[in-house]
Design a protein around this motif. Structure first.
Motif, short mmCIF file in Angstrom:
data_model
loop_
_atom_site.label_atom_id
_atom_site.label_comp_id
_atom_site.label_asym_id
_atom_site.label_seq_id
_atom_site.Cartn_x
_atom_site.Cartn_y
_atom_site.Cartn_z
N MET A 184 14.32 -1.24 9.04
CA MET A 184 12.94 -1.69 9.19
C MET A 184 12.15 -1.14 8.01
SD MET A 184 10.34 -1.54 12.44
CE MET A 184 10.01 0.21 12.42
N LEU A 185 11.70 -2.03 7.15
CA LEU A 185 11.00 -1.62 5.94
C LEU A 185 9.53 -1.31 6.23
CD1 LEU A 185 12.49 -4.16 3.41
CD2 LEU A 185 13.14 -1.76 3.75
N VAL A 186 9.05 -0.27 5.59
CA VAL A 186 7.63 0.08 5.61
C VAL A 186 7.21 0.32 4.17
CG1 VAL A 186 7.74 1.14 7.90
CG2 VAL A 186 8.06 2.56 5.89
N GLU A 187 5.94 0.25 3.93
CA GLU A 187 5.41 0.60 2.61
C GLU A 187 4.52 1.81 2.80
OE1 GLU A 187 3.67 -2.65 0.46
OE2 GLU A 187 5.34 -3.98 0.96
N SER A 188 5.08 2.99 2.51
CA SER A 188 4.34 4.22 2.76
C SER A 188 3.93 4.96 1.49
CB SER A 188 5.15 5.16 3.66
OG SER A 188 6.29 5.63 2.98
N VAL A 189 4.61 4.67 0.38
CA VAL A 189 4.29 5.35 -0.87
C VAL A 189 4.85 4.53 -2.04
CG1 VAL A 189 6.37 6.81 -0.91
CG2 VAL A 189 4.30 7.60 -2.07
N ALA A 190 4.09 4.48 -3.11
CA ALA A 190 4.55 3.78 -4.31
C ALA A 190 5.50 4.68 -5.09
CB ALA A 190 3.36 3.39 -5.19
N GLN A 191 6.51 4.09 -5.67
CA GLN A 191 7.52 4.86 -6.40
C GLN A 191 6.90 5.70 -7.51
OE1 GLN A 191 10.82 2.53 -7.78
NE2 GLN A 191 11.99 4.32 -8.37
N GLN A 192 5.90 5.18 -8.20
CA GLN A 192 5.29 5.92 -9.30
C GLN A 192 4.49 7.13 -8.82
OE1 GLN A 192 4.82 2.68 -8.67
NE2 GLN A 192 2.64 2.16 -8.64
N GLU A 193 4.24 7.26 -7.53
CA GLU A 193 3.53 8.41 -6.98
C GLU A 193 4.47 9.58 -6.66
OE1 GLU A 193 0.00 7.47 -4.27
OE2 GLU A 193 1.40 5.80 -3.90
N VAL A 194 5.77 9.36 -6.81
CA VAL A 194 6.76 10.35 -6.40
C VAL A 194 7.47 10.94 -7.61
CG1 VAL A 194 8.89 10.71 -5.09
CG2 VAL A 194 7.12 9.17 -4.21
N THR A 195 7.49 12.26 -7.68
CA THR A 195 8.28 12.99 -8.67
C THR A 195 9.32 13.78 -7.91
OG1 THR A 195 6.38 13.16 -10.14
CG2 THR A 195 8.22 14.67 -10.56
N LEU A 196 10.59 13.52 -8.19
CA LEU A 196 11.66 14.21 -7.47
C LEU A 196 11.51 15.72 -7.55
CD1 LEU A 196 14.80 12.06 -8.35
CD2 LEU A 196 13.51 12.10 -6.21
N ALA A 197 11.78 16.37 -6.44
CA ALA A 197 11.77 17.83 -6.31
C ALA A 197 10.39 18.46 -6.46
CB ALA A 197 12.77 18.46 -7.28
N GLU A 198 9.33 17.66 -6.29
CA GLU A 198 7.97 18.21 -6.35
C GLU A 198 7.20 17.81 -5.10
OE1 GLU A 198 5.71 17.42 -9.87
OE2 GLU A 198 7.35 18.06 -11.19
N GLU A 199 6.51 18.79 -4.52
CA GLU A 199 5.68 18.46 -3.36
C GLU A 199 4.43 17.76 -3.84
OE1 GLU A 199 3.62 21.91 -4.91
OE2 GLU A 199 5.74 21.80 -4.42
N SER A 200 3.89 16.89 -2.96
CA SER A 200 2.67 16.18 -3.31
C SER A 200 2.02 15.62 -2.04
CB SER A 200 2.96 15.03 -4.28
OG SER A 200 3.65 13.99 -3.61
N ALA A 201 0.73 15.37 -2.16
CA ALA A 201 0.01 14.77 -1.04
C ALA A 201 0.56 13.37 -0.74
CB ALA A 201 -1.48 14.70 -1.37
N ALA A 202 0.92 12.61 -1.77
CA ALA A 202 1.45 11.26 -1.55
C ALA A 202 2.75 11.29 -0.75
CB ALA A 202 1.67 10.56 -2.90
N CYS A 203 3.62 12.23 -1.08
CA CYS A 203 4.88 12.35 -0.33
C CYS A 203 4.62 12.81 1.10
CB CYS A 203 5.83 13.32 -1.04
SG CYS A 203 6.53 12.65 -2.56
N GLY A 204 3.69 13.74 1.25
CA GLY A 204 3.34 14.21 2.59
C GLY A 204 2.75 13.11 3.45
N ALA A 205 1.85 12.32 2.86
CA ALA A 205 1.24 11.21 3.59
C ALA A 205 2.30 10.17 3.98
CB ALA A 205 0.14 10.57 2.75
N SER A 206 3.26 9.93 3.09
CA SER A 206 4.35 9.01 3.37
C SER A 206 5.17 9.50 4.55
CB SER A 206 5.24 8.86 2.14
OG SER A 206 6.44 8.20 2.46
N THR A 207 5.58 10.75 4.51
CA THR A 207 6.37 11.34 5.58
C THR A 207 5.63 11.25 6.91
OG1 THR A 207 7.42 12.87 4.04
CG2 THR A 207 7.47 13.48 6.36
N LEU A 208 4.36 11.60 6.89
CA LEU A 208 3.56 11.57 8.12
C LEU A 208 3.38 10.15 8.64
CD1 LEU A 208 0.93 14.27 7.16
CD2 LEU A 208 2.67 14.45 8.96
N ALA A 209 3.21 9.18 7.75
CA ALA A 209 3.05 7.79 8.18
C ALA A 209 4.30 7.28 8.89
CB ALA A 209 2.70 6.91 6.98
N VAL A 210 5.47 7.56 8.31
CA VAL A 210 6.72 7.09 8.91
C VAL A 210 6.97 7.82 10.23
CG1 VAL A 210 9.23 6.96 8.60
CG2 VAL A 210 7.70 6.38 6.70
#
Length: 133
Positions: free
Chosen positions: A78-104
């Motif tokens: 089941m696909l969702v759109e929770s975060v844009a790829q350009q907002e994610v940097t591997l191995a770095e914490e961020s508000a965008a990643c946190g919001a994505s995790t919380l949304a899912v």
């Protein structure tokens, strides 16, 4: 709730973490899901990235809802759109990643409260990102 086969929501975890790769490795073993109606919930690009990182590619039937997932034996997507790829940097914490995790997670928790899923399994989460999100 399903009396014979549970519906399990499975998330990819933190978009910047190891979760997508771990889930790709788990999903490559379809016998793990033979007795369930499981549904992987996540962003298309993140699922594809996890598969590339694992070097394992699995085709999953797509569903639009948890109710539809109950109709599939094994695992569906089941696909969702929770975060844009350009907002994610591997191995770095961020508000965008946190919001994505919380949304899912919120979507899965709501499904559990509505008895659309019997359980939730999530890949590793980053608590600092979630706090920022």
């Amino acid at each position: 709730m399903s009396a014979t086969r549970p519906v399990i929501a499975l998330t990819l975890g933190d978009p910047a973490g190891i979760g997508p790769e771990l889930i790709a490795r788990l999903v490559a073993e379809p016998e793990q899901f033979a007795e369930t109606h499981s549904v992987l919930v996540g962003d298309q690009w993140l699922w594809e990235q996890g598969q590339r990182q694992a070097g394992l590619f699995t085709q999953l039937p797509r569903v639009a809802s948890f109710a539809e997932a109950r109709e599939h034996e094994g695992l569906s997507l089941m696909l969702v759109e929770s975060v844009a790829q350009q907002e994610v940097t591997l191995a770095e914490e961020s508000a965008a990643c946190g919001a994505s995790t919380l949304a899912v997670l919120s979507r899965c928790l709501e499904a559990a409260q509505n008895e659309e899923v019997d359980a939730i399994c999530f890949a590793p989460l980053n608590k600092l990102s979630m706090k920022k999100g």
